[in-house]
Design an enzyme around this catalytic site. Sequence first.
Site, PDB file in Angstrom:
ATOM      1  CG  HIS A 126      -1.918   0.954   1.392  1.00  0.00           C
ATOM      2  ND1 HIS A 126      -1.688   2.256   1.797  1.00  0.00           N
ATOM      3  CD2 HIS A 126      -3.249   0.861   1.174  1.00  0.00           C
ATOM      4  CE1 HIS A 126      -2.842   2.899   1.829  1.00  0.00           C
ATOM      5  NE2 HIS A 126      -3.807   2.077   1.450  1.00  0.00           N
ATOM      6  CG  ASP A 203       0.527  -2.338   6.222  1.00  0.00           C
ATOM      7  OD1 ASP A 203      -0.465  -2.501   6.944  1.00  0.00           O
ATOM      8  OD2 ASP A 203       0.509  -1.652   5.184  1.00  0.00           O
ATOM      9  CD  GLN A 206      -6.989  -4.245   4.298  1.00  0.00           C
ATOM     10  OE1 GLN A 206      -7.955  -4.903   4.672  1.00  0.00           O
ATOM     11  NE2 GLN A 206      -7.091  -2.994   3.910  1.00  0.00           N
ATOM     12  CE  LYS A 229      -7.205   0.208   6.355  1.00  0.00           C
ATOM     13  NZ  LYS A 229      -7.924   0.649   5.154  1.00  0.00           N
ATOM     14  CB  CYS A 367      -3.700   3.365  -1.529  1.00  0.00           C
ATOM     15  SG  CYS A 367      -4.887   4.652  -1.174  1.00  0.00           S
TER      16      CYS A 367
HETATM   17  N1  PLP Z   1      -1.783  -0.702   4.706  1.00  0.00           N
HETATM   18  C1  PLP Z   1      -2.745  -1.381   4.070  1.00  0.00           C
HETATM   19  C2  PLP Z   1      -2.450  -2.752   3.552  1.00  0.00           C
HETATM   20  C3  PLP Z   1      -4.002  -0.817   3.886  1.00  0.00           C
HETATM   21  O1  PLP Z   1      -4.957  -1.487   3.244  1.00  0.00           O
HETATM   22  C4  PLP Z   1      -4.242   0.498   4.387  1.00  0.00           C
HETATM   23  C5  PLP Z   1      -5.530   1.166   4.171  1.00  0.00           C
HETATM   24  O2  PLP Z   1      -6.223   0.935   3.219  1.00  0.00           O
HETATM   25  C6  PLP Z   1      -3.208   1.143   5.068  1.00  0.00           C
HETATM   26  C7  PLP Z   1      -1.998   0.517   5.192  1.00  0.00           C
HETATM   27  C8  PLP Z   1      -3.393   2.511   5.625  1.00  0.00           C
HETATM   28  O3  PLP Z   1      -4.313   2.524   6.657  1.00  0.00           O
HETATM   29  P1  PLP Z   1      -4.855   3.906   7.255  1.00  0.00           P
HETATM   30  O4  PLP Z   1      -5.341   4.710   6.080  1.00  0.00           O
HETATM   31  O5  PLP Z   1      -5.959   3.497   8.168  1.00  0.00           O
HETATM   32  O6  PLP Z   1      -3.727   4.559   7.957  1.00  0.00           O
END
Ligand code: PLP
Length: 409
Positions: A126, A203, A206, A229, A367
């Site tokens: 992401h 990370d 998900q 999430k 993203c």
């Molecule tokens: N990492 C992954 C794999 C994601 O899907 C997302 C959000 O879609 C993020 C990081 C970023 O999360 P946040 O926007 O809640 O900080």
Amino acid sequence: MRSSLDPYRIREEFPILRQKVRGGKPLVYLDNAATSQKPQVVIDSLTRFYSEDNASVHRGVHALSERATLAYEEARRSVQRFIHAAEAREVVFVRGCTEAINLVAQTFGRQRLQAGDEILLTEMEHHSNILPWQMVCAEKGARIRVVPINGRGELDMEAYARMLHDRVKLVAVTHVSNVLGTINPVREMIAMAHERGIPALIDGAQAVPHMPVDVQELDCDFYAFSGHKMFGPTGIGALYGKAALLEAMPPYQGGGSMISLVTFDRSTYAPIPQKFEAGTPNAADAVGLHATIEYLEGIGMEAVAEYEHELLEYATHTLERVQGVRLIGTAREKASVISFEMEGVHPHDIGTILDQEGVAVRVGHHCCQPLMSRLGVPATVRASFAIYNTREDVDRLADSLARVREVFG
Ligand code: PLP
């Protein structure tokens, strides 16, 4: 054997899901990878905090401040318990996964990186796990290297093994891909990195909402995730870091709450985790996150993973049979995310027609622009499932896709 989890009972706990949209169509919410809906207990916990306990934490001597501080620190302990961290001080409250990764990049990254060093990412990251590293690499003259994926959307582990060499100062990888649904073998990847003395950041945005996570078992050095999430409030998330690493890192932001002693010449800092929590913290949403964790503990993360796996299998078989649909991401280990495209129809048109049918999906690059380039598509349609989704929701999605076919021929 079918899972013990009853999605119909769970649905009743989420008031937003009762509504009808677009001229009376019952809402089918399949955009959970972007953000999930909130159960009544979480909504109530926020109302209760603001109605009864609201005060600035850590700084007051009065009754409300004492209660708010207690609630905030209890919330931290609930996160510790949920991800199985060894100590509560290894949990830093942040705005979300993005801020957690930026925190590590701007502290650990800036402290450790030198010209010629490398950070290993993967093709499925992401933007939140790319940009923070790009920024610190640009400053330090370090560079990003990228572990490739195969045609199913799985990491090329042989390439990963080859890329782990002495110049690598950090591996930063997603636990679960928000586009492909791939569950990466992070435990093995962390062990391989550690053999070479390389720390690893995971990370978990998900992963945490969908499966049990045990940071001690994974032995990760950092783990980042967002509350929103996982059925919790927006604006709160957590960074887990091993205590010794957090202690050695400089602060992220300066301000109130993160200090020990301040003069105009120099200051000393509070112990972890306060060192990383400058300013008035988001206590209300931390309390909301605590309620979310208790809610999920009540269901059981094993049951969540089992139910979503069954739903994923059902959805995969169902969508495969829809004419013209091509699934993107067919890893052997997958979480409940399905990306697809439809021959001859732009994803945005698909999203618009599905919306007219009351079915909320995500369309776009999610993203993950570098992943889109690798896949050779401008965008995908993504249906992402949660514990309140049912087989009926999957059928509504498939029926609505048949409607797309009718419109586009
Ligand atoms: N990492 C992954 C794999 C994601 O899907 C997302 C959000 O879609 C993020 C990081 C970023 O999360 P946040 O926007 O809640 O900080």
